[in-house]
Design a protein around this motif. Structure first.
Motif, PDB file in Angstrom:
ATOM      1  N   SER A 144       0.830  -1.224   0.000  1.00 43.14           N
ATOM      2  CA  SER A 144       0.000   0.000   0.000  1.00 43.14           C
ATOM      3  C   SER A 144       0.857   1.264   0.000  1.00 43.14           C
ATOM      4  CB  SER A 144      -0.960   0.006   1.183  1.00 43.14           C
ATOM      5  OG  SER A 144      -1.826  -1.100   1.123  1.00 43.14           O
ATOM      6  N   VAL A 145       1.869   1.259  -0.838  1.00 40.34           N
ATOM      7  CA  VAL A 145       2.766   2.412  -0.962  1.00 40.34           C
ATOM      8  C   VAL A 145       2.274   3.289  -2.114  1.00 40.34           C
ATOM      9  CG1 VAL A 145       5.122   3.150  -1.457  1.00 40.34           C
ATOM     10  CG2 VAL A 145       4.727   1.102  -0.077  1.00 40.34           C
ATOM     11  N   ASP A 146       2.091   4.578  -1.829  1.00 38.93           N
ATOM     12  CA  ASP A 146       1.704   5.511  -2.874  1.00 38.93           C
ATOM     13  C   ASP A 146       2.896   5.782  -3.771  1.00 38.93           C
ATOM     14  OD1 ASP A 146      -0.903   5.801  -1.949  1.00 38.93           O
ATOM     15  OD2 ASP A 146      -0.351   7.440  -0.604  1.00 38.93           O
ATOM     16  N   GLY A 157      19.323   7.909  -4.648  1.00 34.10           N
ATOM     17  CA  GLY A 157      18.188   8.623  -5.219  1.00 34.10           C
ATOM     18  C   GLY A 157      17.300   7.750  -6.085  1.00 34.10           C
ATOM     19  N   PHE A 158      17.808   6.585  -6.488  1.00 32.77           N
ATOM     20  CA  PHE A 158      17.021   5.666  -7.307  1.00 32.77           C
ATOM     21  C   PHE A 158      17.584   4.258  -7.171  1.00 32.77           C
ATOM     22  CE2 PHE A 158      20.523   6.798 -10.043  1.00 32.77           C
ATOM     23  CZ  PHE A 158      20.840   5.615 -10.689  1.00 32.77           C
ATOM     24  N   ILE A 159      16.744   3.278  -7.567  1.00 41.79           N
ATOM     25  CA  ILE A 159      17.148   1.876  -7.624  1.00 41.79           C
ATOM     26  C   ILE A 159      16.691   1.352  -8.979  1.00 41.79           C
ATOM     27  CG2 ILE A 159      17.058  -0.369  -6.487  1.00 41.79           C
ATOM     28  CD1 ILE A 159      15.846   1.135  -4.073  1.00 41.79           C
ATOM     29  N   ALA A 160      17.561   0.597  -9.653  1.00 42.33           N
ATOM     30  CA  ALA A 160      17.267   0.207 -11.028  1.00 42.33           C
ATOM     31  C   ALA A 160      17.278  -1.299 -11.271  1.00 42.33           C
ATOM     32  CB  ALA A 160      18.256   0.900 -11.963  1.00 42.33           C
ATOM     33  N   ASP A 161      16.903  -2.083 -10.296  1.00 35.80           N
ATOM     34  CA  ASP A 161      16.822  -3.532 -10.455  1.00 35.80           C
ATOM     35  C   ASP A 161      15.577  -4.002  -9.719  1.00 35.80           C
ATOM     36  OD1 ASP A 161      17.552  -6.255  -8.842  1.00 35.80           O
ATOM     37  OD2 ASP A 161      18.359  -6.304 -10.894  1.00 35.80           O
ATOM     38  N   SER A 162      14.736  -4.793 -10.366  1.00 33.70           N
ATOM     39  CA  SER A 162      13.454  -5.160  -9.755  1.00 33.70           C
ATOM     40  C   SER A 162      13.630  -5.918  -8.440  1.00 33.70           C
ATOM     41  CB  SER A 162      12.604  -5.984 -10.727  1.00 33.70           C
ATOM     42  OG  SER A 162      13.221  -7.217 -11.038  1.00 33.70           O
ATOM     43  N   GLY A 163      14.609  -6.790  -8.361  1.00 33.29           N
ATOM     44  CA  GLY A 163      14.849  -7.516  -7.109  1.00 33.29           C
ATOM     45  C   GLY A 163      15.301  -6.595  -5.998  1.00 33.29           C
ATOM     46  N   GLU A 164      16.212  -5.686  -6.323  1.00 32.17           N
ATOM     47  CA  GLU A 164      16.689  -4.726  -5.328  1.00 32.17           C
ATOM     48  C   GLU A 164      15.582  -3.761  -4.918  1.00 32.17           C
ATOM     49  OE1 GLU A 164      20.307  -2.791  -6.549  1.00 32.17           O
ATOM     50  OE2 GLU A 164      21.232  -4.696  -7.077  1.00 32.17           O
ATOM     51  N   ILE A 165      14.758  -3.364  -5.875  1.00 28.79           N
ATOM     52  CA  ILE A 165      13.633  -2.481  -5.569  1.00 28.79           C
ATOM     53  C   ILE A 165      12.680  -3.183  -4.598  1.00 28.79           C
ATOM     54  CG2 ILE A 165      11.572  -1.331  -6.484  1.00 28.79           C
ATOM     55  CD1 ILE A 165      13.184  -0.921  -9.110  1.00 28.79           C
ATOM     56  N   SER A 166      12.342  -4.439  -4.897  1.00 28.90           N
ATOM     57  CA  SER A 166      11.416  -5.189  -4.045  1.00 28.90           C
ATOM     58  C   SER A 166      11.952  -5.330  -2.628  1.00 28.90           C
ATOM     59  CB  SER A 166      11.144  -6.579  -4.653  1.00 28.90           C
ATOM     60  OG  SER A 166      10.509  -6.439  -5.902  1.00 28.90           O
ATOM     61  N   THR A 167      13.217  -5.685  -2.508  1.00 30.79           N
ATOM     62  CA  THR A 167      13.831  -5.814  -1.181  1.00 30.79           C
ATOM     63  C   THR A 167      13.840  -4.486  -0.448  1.00 30.79           C
ATOM     64  OG1 THR A 167      15.216  -7.640  -1.931  1.00 30.79           O
ATOM     65  CG2 THR A 167      15.954  -6.453   0.039  1.00 30.79           C
ATOM     66  N   TYR A 168      14.204  -3.426  -1.141  1.00 26.12           N
ATOM     67  CA  TYR A 168      14.240  -2.082  -0.543  1.00 26.12           C
ATOM     68  C   TYR A 168      12.847  -1.694  -0.038  1.00 26.12           C
ATOM     69  CZ  TYR A 168      14.526   2.998  -0.261  1.00 26.12           C
ATOM     70  OH  TYR A 168      14.466   4.309   0.161  1.00 26.12           O
ATOM     71  N   LEU A 169      11.824  -1.926  -0.857  1.00 26.99           N
ATOM     72  CA  LEU A 169      10.473  -1.573  -0.447  1.00 26.99           C
ATOM     73  C   LEU A 169      10.030  -2.355   0.774  1.00 26.99           C
ATOM     74  CD1 LEU A 169       8.799  -1.346  -3.964  1.00 26.99           C
ATOM     75  CD2 LEU A 169       9.208   0.559  -2.373  1.00 26.99           C
ATOM     76  N   LYS A 170      10.301  -3.652   0.788  1.00 26.25           N
ATOM     77  CA  LYS A 170       9.921  -4.488   1.932  1.00 26.25           C
ATOM     78  C   LYS A 170      10.650  -4.067   3.185  1.00 26.25           C
ATOM     79  CE  LYS A 170       8.820  -8.379  -1.038  1.00 26.25           C
ATOM     80  NZ  LYS A 170       9.296  -9.669  -1.565  1.00 26.25           N
ATOM     81  N   ASP A 171      11.927  -3.696   3.054  1.00 28.18           N
ATOM     82  CA  ASP A 171      12.724  -3.284   4.211  1.00 28.18           C
ATOM     83  C   ASP A 171      12.352  -1.909   4.738  1.00 28.18           C
ATOM     84  OD1 ASP A 171      14.107  -5.660   4.034  1.00 28.18           O
ATOM     85  OD2 ASP A 171      15.920  -4.776   3.150  1.00 28.18           O
ATOM     86  N   ASN A 172      11.886  -1.027   3.863  1.00 24.59           N
ATOM     87  CA  ASN A 172      11.671   0.364   4.251  1.00 24.59           C
ATOM     88  C   ASN A 172      10.225   0.839   4.278  1.00 24.59           C
ATOM     89  OD1 ASN A 172      14.523   1.630   4.444  1.00 24.59           O
ATOM     90  ND2 ASN A 172      14.572   0.321   2.640  1.00 24.59           N
ATOM     91  N   TYR A 173       9.317   0.094   3.655  1.00 23.11           N
ATOM     92  CA  TYR A 173       7.944   0.572   3.560  1.00 23.11           C
ATOM     93  C   TYR A 173       6.900  -0.409   4.081  1.00 23.11           C
ATOM     94  CZ  TYR A 173       9.659   4.543   0.939  1.00 23.11           C
ATOM     95  OH  TYR A 173      10.312   5.697   0.583  1.00 23.11           O
ATOM     96  N   SER A 174       7.303  -1.539   4.634  1.00 25.29           N
ATOM     97  CA  SER A 174       6.304  -2.457   5.187  1.00 25.29           C
ATOM     98  C   SER A 174       5.937  -2.001   6.592  1.00 25.29           C
ATOM     99  CB  SER A 174       6.816  -3.896   5.198  1.00 25.29           C
ATOM    100  OG  SER A 174       7.948  -4.018   6.000  1.00 25.29           O
ATOM    101  N   SER A 175       4.682  -2.256   6.963  1.00 21.84           N
ATOM    102  CA  SER A 175       4.238  -1.776   8.272  1.00 21.84           C
ATOM    103  C   SER A 175       4.630  -2.683   9.384  1.00 21.84           C
ATOM    104  CB  SER A 175       2.739  -1.610   8.346  1.00 21.84           C
ATOM    105  OG  SER A 175       2.047  -1.826   7.192  1.00 21.84           O
TER     106      SER A 175
END
Length: 82
Positions: free
Chosen positions: A26-28, A64-82
């Motif tokens: 649920s990340v905007d 300022g950006f991430i350009a790999d789908s696996g790294e993006i997914s891990t980053y989001l889970k680590d930083n944006y999960s509740s």
């Protein structure tokens, strides 16, 4: 916090993976659909130095950006999960 920007293509399986993670968490975010032709992705290249997708732009990330789908997914889970 400024919204995240996702540079992607609707038909790209790696982009779909990142959108799925964003939705589950649920990340905007603002989606920026890049042209199909890599030759026409000048805006993306000016930000990241590359023309491939997906790219997640996040001002809070050290680069300022991430350009790999696996790294993006891990980053989001680590930083944006509740």
């Amino acid at each position: 916090m400024p919204p995240l920007e996702l540079y992607d293509r609707p038909d790209c399986p790696y982009s779909k993976r990142v959108r799925r993670v964003l939705d589950v968490l649920s990340v905007d975010y603002e989606e920026v659909v890049v042209p199909e032709s890599r030759d026409d992705r000048n805006e993306l290249e000016s930000i990241t130095g590359q023309r491939g997708v997906p790219v997640l732009v996040d001002d809070t990330h050290s680069d300022g950006f991430i350009a790999d789908s696996g790294e993006i997914s891990t980053y989001l889970k680590d930083n944006y999960s509740s």
